[in-house]
Structure formats: structure tokens, C-alpha cells
Motif scaffolding. Structure first.
Motif: not given
Length: 736
Positions: A376-379, A393-405, A423-428, A433-434
Motif C-alpha cells: 500500500i502506498g500513501y501519497l 496517523r491512526w490508520l498508519i499506526q494501526h496497520h497490520n505489517h504482516d499482511k500489508f507492506d 513520526w510518519y517517516v518512521h512509521q512506514f 521524501k519527494g
């Protein structure tokens, strides 16, 4: 002491010296030049080259002594010529070092050239350029080297070098106080304005957008008008910088100048869009803004009918969001969406013309596996201290990283201290950094093999629109940032049962994907220490305080008039007004409405912007009732109001922007304050103001909702979004 056998033939000796010099054996080369001086003491180039060899061995004093020896006993004219010859030898070696990117040595050589000829402006420009390459440039060099004065004195300058140095300075240290003066000094040497302007525009855009210094950007780009007073591109950017800096009067005037100079449909459309932006940030101009909206609709319809397919990329970018303000002025989704969809389709056709090869390459997607983590890419350009950043931020924080990259693509990554951005940089799993170039970001998305790309900006940013039009991911969706963009390459628009009416699919080209309860959820908000007090605002303790905290775009005169009527009907009530806009115009706007509706102006309070989002939320608690805007509701402000347990009055419409507060209130289980007509809006405002028990009842409901409402359950919401992603991906696989 190394013994060197020196050939007696001078030409051969020079060749040997040159070979040692090229190999970097300066000691051997120096010995050959010493021998040459003994044999031919009258040949001055031997002295110049020997001094250079010593200089390259960091024997600076010895080098200067040799050069002085070579010039001894010469006549004035001879010394002048010998100096020119010496500088030529040093210049040649400095240029060679620059070619080899050996900037430190080149800088050292040019420093000696400066000592010999302190007013050689081209050499001084090279010194500045080298300092930038070495990252030692501070900006003070522009004054200490005397470059600005020399440029002002009409010295003969290498214009290409000047442009190169100007570009380096304005990108490396644009905020230094001397840069503006240096830029102005450059103007007298520019023969071809286009080359200068092509550097000036992107640099000032970066200053205004990435560095958040629109005033400095305005001062700099305005200098470009000295070269081309009627340059529409400069005037358009100057308008945008003025408006971003809050100088609405100048922004409006410049937008009108743009329009007066525009001779094509496209240019008139761009100028009208800028004018509308300025007029709507200054509420006193709303009547004029409504007239401009009609003109903009007519221009867009004419452009759609003309159907041009040869629009260059930069102008397509600008076209994407020319219909941006329509939902702020009218709740007419059939008309607004039709125009937006057709504008987006026209943009898409033009993108396909100028970027056909890229689009065809992206169609050959490698994402075909079923049993794998979905990428999943967030733009967005808002993954920072911005409304979108606070909510996503809550969606990004709670993502299941086993099922979603999870990948994050930052557009125009902010060059400033922003804790939420970091904070976002370290969550993904991966964070890109475009900058401000669509092709670079789209290519990164493609190379990362993103399966589903989520656009959080819609038409709030033209760069995002172009990236989505290129379609670097096989599945694309818009969520959160605005309404749908209407771009044909976007597959889904994520909504819920309330934020769009049942028949909305009739006027959306994207497939509406409705989540089961809410299209947004947060776990809560950080709340700071309040800075607003009743006594400091001269408001009695028993008074009823109404509050409206929205930016100027959302203050439609009809709704503002209804708010005045509410204040009039509720005795001992006061109205607090704050938000990003032209503060003087806002005060004048509300004061005039108050007088027209018979409300004492002494019951109005205009409060400034808060120092932080946390303080803003804390200050909401001073309000007894918050009055929402229409036809463009609050979104983040509504969530914050409900989180703080404050009753809200909202007017529900038909378009997405007019139903944000409605869906949020339905999802916290509060219907008190939901109005379906202007009359109901007035009734609810008065009723909540007069009925303290009702306000307390609503506040208790809101407090209780924190434990039960889907609006305050970011983890559950994330599972619903992930389920939607899986279903979107499964549909794509089956279709493929």
C-alpha cells in the motif's frame, strides 16, 4: 634529498614536468621547472608553473616568492602582462580541478588569484560557487568578497557563470539577507531574461512551499518583473506567494492584473482561479467571489467544449484544480461534479499525450501475485502538521505489517522541524521524501511495485493529480483529503453510509467504496493548556459562548448571517470568531452583518490563531456551542469539537463537503444539532444556546461515545480499511 636527472633539452624538460604534474608528483615537476629557470631565466612561464607546483604542495609562501621573483625588475606594463599570464596559468589549473570535482584545490588556487587580482568578479563568482559545492558557503561571502558592489559597478561578467552561481546560491542559501540584493545586482547583466526566469521561478516556489517563506519568495520573484513586467508565469506565482503570506490585498490586485493581461481561455481560467482564492480568504469580497465563480464556470465550459489536447505539462498541472472553490460557494453536486469530472478528463487526455511512454510502461505491472503482502502506498503533501496529517496517523499506526507492506510518498517534503512529519517517516516500511516533480515520485512508486496507491490530496495539490493520472500503481483510490478528483485513472473514492447520499454514484466517475460505518476514525487528540479565558475576553461567567473556528474559504455569507440571527435570539450570548484569513476583512465582514441583523458588535470577539494544535483544542472548551459552516463543513475542526464534548450545530447538504459533520455526529450517536434546512440550523442554534440542560445532555453523550463510537476507534477502522484493500486487490486480480 631526491636526485633527479634533468634533460638538457628544455622542451623535453617541460614535457617531463607536465607528465609528473598530471600524475600528481608535484615535487618532481617542480625540480624540472627549477632546472628550466636556470637554463632560461627570462621565460616567465617557468616561474608561474614552478609557483603552481609549490602551491599544490601547500607551500604557499614559497609559491608567492617565486612569482614575485619572476616579476622582479619588470616595467609597469611588463608586470601587468606577466600578471595576466600568471592568472591564466592558475585559471587553467583551477578549471581542470573543477572538472575533476576537486573543489577544495580549485578553491585554494582561486583564493591566490583573488590576492593577485581582488576585483576579478568572475574569479570571485567561482569562489562562491566552490564554497557552495564544499558546503561552506554562509552568504556573508556576497558582502565580504565585494561581489555585489562589483556587479553593481557594471563590471564585465561571464553571464553563464553568473547564472550558474545565482542558481547555486538561491537553492543553497536562499534565506540569507544578502541574496535579495545579489539577485537585484544580477539583473543588469542579464541579456536573455528567459534563462534567469527559468531559475528564479522553481527556486522561489521551493522557498514559499518547502521552506514556508512566501514573503521572501514574493520579494525575489518580483525582481523578475524588472526583466519582463508582463510575464504571466511570474505574476501567477507572485499572486500565490502574496496569498500564502496573508497579503490578500496585493494578491487580489496581482490576480486582477494577471486576468487583464490574459488573452487565452487557459490563462483567463488560471487568473480567475487565483482571484477567487484571494477573494474568498477575505470574506468582505464574497459577493464578488460568487460572480467570479460564475465566470470561472463559463470559462471551464468553454475550455471543455474547445477540448484542446496539446496543453503543455506545466499548464495541465495548473488546470487540475481550477474548479477547487465551487463546493465552498454552492451545494450543487450534480453541477460541481460534472464540471470537475470533465476538467479532470481533459487533463487526463493531455497527460496521455505528453507522457504516453511513461503511462504505457506503467501499464505493464508486475503485481500479479495473490499470496503475498499487499503493498500500500500513501501519497500526500500533508503527512505533517496539517489536518490530513493529524487524521491519517491512526490508520498508519494501526496497520497490520504482516499482511500489508506500507510505503509513504511525501510530496514537497518540508524542510523544517515538523515532529509529526518525522513520526510518519518512521512509521512506514519505506518512506520516500519527494520534491515537487511528479515524474520522480511516480517512477519511485512504480519501481516499488505498489499494488494500491491511496491519494490523500485529491485536487488540493496539482502534483498529486498528475501522479495519479500517470497511474504508477494498478489500483488507485482517493481518501480523506478533499472530495474525489474525477481523474479517470482513480478507481475508487472511499466514503461511508452518511458522507455521500444514496444516489451519489450518479455523478461520480470513481466507484464509491463505502466503509460500513465511517470513512474516518481517530483514537483521540492531544490537548494542551488553554490560553483563552472569559475574564480576559470580557465575557460574563453566565454568558453563552458560541464559537466558529474556520478559515475564510468556508465563511459563506448566508451561513454567517444565520449565525448572527442565532446570537440575536439568545440573550447574553457572545460569538467567538477565529481562523486563517484576512483578519481585518473578517472583522469588517462580521461587524457589517451584525449591524444589519441588529446584533451589538460588542458581542463579537475576534481571537487570534493559537500557538499549536493542542492549544487550539484546549481553547475550544471555552465554547458552549460550536456553529459549523455550510456548504463546506468542518472536518478536523468537527472531530476536535466532538472530542472536546462540545455541542455542534451543522447544516447538512448533498455534496461530500456538506456532510462531513453529519457523518461524524451520526457515528458518535448525537443527532441534536443536525439541521437539514437553514431554518433548522437557526432553530438548533437557538435551542442549544437557551437550553443548558440540553447542552449538558449532549456533552454527556459525547463523553460516553469515547468508549463506544466507531469514530474514536482507530484500530477497528484500520481493520475495515484493510478489508477494503484486500477486496479491491482481489477484484483487480480476478479482473486481470
Amino acid at each position: 634529498m631526491i636526485s633527479v636527472q634533468i634533460p638538457t633539452d628544455i622542451t623535453l624538460s617541460e614535457q617531463q614536468a607536465q607528465q609528473y604534474f598530471i600524475k600528481g608528483n608535484y615535487n618532481y615537476a617542480a625540480r624540472y621547472y627549477e632546472q628550466a629557470i636556470e637554463v632560461e631565466p627570462e621565460v616567465k612561464t617557468h616561474y608561474w608553473n614552478l609557483g603552481l607546483m609549490l602551491l599544490l604542495q601547500e607551500q604557499e609562501a614559497e609559491a608567492q616568492m617565486i612569482w614575485m621573483l619572476g616579476m622582479a625588475e619588470g616595467e609597469v606594463q611588463q608586470v601587468e602582462q606577466w600578471t595576466v599570464d600568471l592568472l591564466e596559468v592558475l585559471e587553467t589549473e583551477a578549471e581542470r580541478r573543477e572538472t575533476l570535482t576537486d573543489y577544495s584545490v580549485s578553491w585554494a588556487i582561486r583564493q591566490h588569484m583573488r590576492e593577485i587580482s581582488p576585483t576579478d568578479v568572475n574569479n570571485l563568482l567561482y569562489l562562491i560557487y566552490l564554497a557552495i559545492q564544499l558546503e561552506t558557503f554562509t552568504g556573508e561571502e556576497l558582502n565580504s568578497l565585494g561581489v555585489i558592489e562589483l556587479l553593481q559597478s557594471e563590471k564585465i561578467v561571464d553571464v553563464q557563470l553568473l547564472l550558474q552561481v545565482f542558481e547555486s546560491i538561491i537553492n543553497f542559501a536562499p534565506l540569507h539577507h544578502s541574496v535579495l540584493e545579489f539577485t537585484e545586482a544580477c539583473l543588469g547583466h542579464i541579456c536573455e531574461p528567459k534563462s534567469f526566469i527559468n531559475i528564479l521561478i522553481p527556486a522561489t516556489v521551493k522557498i514559499a512551499q518547502s521552506m514556508w517563506e512566501p514573503q521572501i519568495a514574493a520579494h525575489l520573484i518580483k525582481l523578475g518583473l524588472t526583466l519582463e513586467p508582463k510575464n504571466l508565469e511570474i505574476l501567477r506565482h507572485l499572486t500565490a506567494f502574496y496569498l500564502k503570506a496573508g497579503d490578500y490585498t496585493q494578491g487580489i490586485e496581482t490576480a486582477k492584473l494577471c486576468y487583464s493581461l490574459s488573452t487565452t481561455l487557459l490563462d483567463q481560467t488560471f487568473a480567475t482561479h487565483l482571484l477567487q482564492r484571494g477573494l474568498m480568504d477575505a470574506p468582505g469580497y464574497w459577493q464578488e467571489a460568487c460572480g467570479v465563480l460564475q465566470e470561472q464556470e463559463d470559462l471551464l465550459k468553454s475550455l471543455i467544449a474547445e477540448h484542446p489536447t496539446n496543453i503543455v505539462a506545466a499548464r495541465v498541472l495548473r488546470l487540475f484544480n481550477t474548479n477547487y472553490f465551487a463546493p465552498y460557494l454552492q451545494d450543487d453536486p450534480y453541477k460541481n461534479r460534472q464540471i470537475q469530472n470533465e476538467v479532470a478528463q481533459l487533463c487526463q487526455l493531455n497527460v496521455q499525450e505528453y507522457a504516453n511512454e511513461i503511462i504505457q510502461k506503467y501499464k505493464q505491472s508486475n503485481s500479479q501475485k495473490i499470496n503475498k503482502s499487499i503493498k500500500i502506498g500513501y501519497l500526500s503533501h500533508c503527512l505533517s502538521r496539517h489536518s490530513v496529517g493529524w487524521l491519517a496517523r491512526w490508520l498508519i499506526q494501526h496497520h497490520n505489517h504482516d499482511k500489508f507492506d506500507i510505503h509513504g510518498y511525501f510530496i514537497n517534503y518540508k524542510q523544517r522541524n515538523d515532529t509529526l512529519q518525522e513520526w510518519y517517516v518512521h512509521q512506514f516500511n519505506q518512506a520516500y521524501k519527494g520534491g515537487i516533480y511528479s515524474e520522480d515520485i511516480a517512477e519511485q512508486i512504480y519501481q516499488d511495485k505498489i499494488d494500491i496507491l491511496i491519494d490523500l490530496d485529491s485536487i488540493t495539490l496539482d502534483i498529486t493529480c498528475e501522479i495519479m493520472a500517470l497511474k504508477p500503481a494498478p489500483v488507485q483510490a482517493t481518501w480523506l483529503g478533499w472530495d474525489a478528483s474525477g481523474i479517470p485513472t482513480v478507481d475508487y473514492f472511499i466514503a461511508d453510509p452518511y458522507v455521500l447520499p444514496d444516489n451519489a454514484q450518479e455523478y461520480y466517475i470513481e466507484k464509491i467504496w463505502r466503509l460500513p460505518q465511517t470513512y474516518i476514525a481517530v483514537d483521540g487528540f492531544e490537548v494542551g493548556v488553554p490560553t483563552l479565558r472569559r475574564d480576559s475576553l470580557d465575557i460574563p461567567n453566565d454568558a453563552v459562548i458560541y464559537l466558529s473556528a474556520q478559515r475564510g474559504f468556508k465563511r459563506h455569507p448566508d451561513t454567517a448571517r444565520s449565525q448572527m440571527k442565532i446570537i440575536k435570539e439568545v440573550p447574553n450570548s457572545y460569538f467567538l470568531i477565529k481562523g486563517l484569513a484576512d483578519s481585518e476583512a473578517v472583522q469588517k465582514f462580521f461587524m457589517q452583518l451584525a449591524e444589519e441583523e441588529g446584533v451589538e458588535c460588542s458581542r463579537l470577539r475576534f481571537v487570534p490563531q493559537d500557538s499549536s494544535e493542542a492549544v487550539h483544542r484546549a481553547n475550544l472548551a471555552i465554547a458552549d456551542v460550536v456553529l459549523d459552516t455550510f456548504p463546506y463543513n468542518g472536518a478536523t475542526t468537527t472531530l476536535e469539537t466532538l472530542w472536546m464534548g462540545i455541542p455542534l450545530v451543522t447544516r447538512v447538504g448533498q455534496q461530500f463537503a456538506a456532510r462531513n459533520s453529519y457523518t461524524m455526529m451520526m457515528n458518535v450517536g448525537v443527532t441534536e444539532g443536525i439541521a437539514w434546512t437553514d431554518e433548522e440550523y437557526l432553530e438548533w442554534g437557538v435551542r442549544l444556546g437557551k437550553n443548558e440542560a440540553l447542552r449538558q445532555q449532549v456533552a454527556l453523550k459525547l463523553k460516553a461515545s469515547r468508549q463506544t463510537s466507531p469514530l474514536w476507534n482507530g484500530k477497528k477502522f484500520t481493520r475495515e480499511m484493510e478489508k477494503a484493500y484486500q477486496q479491491m486487490w482481489q477484484r483487480y486480480i480476478e479482473k486481470k
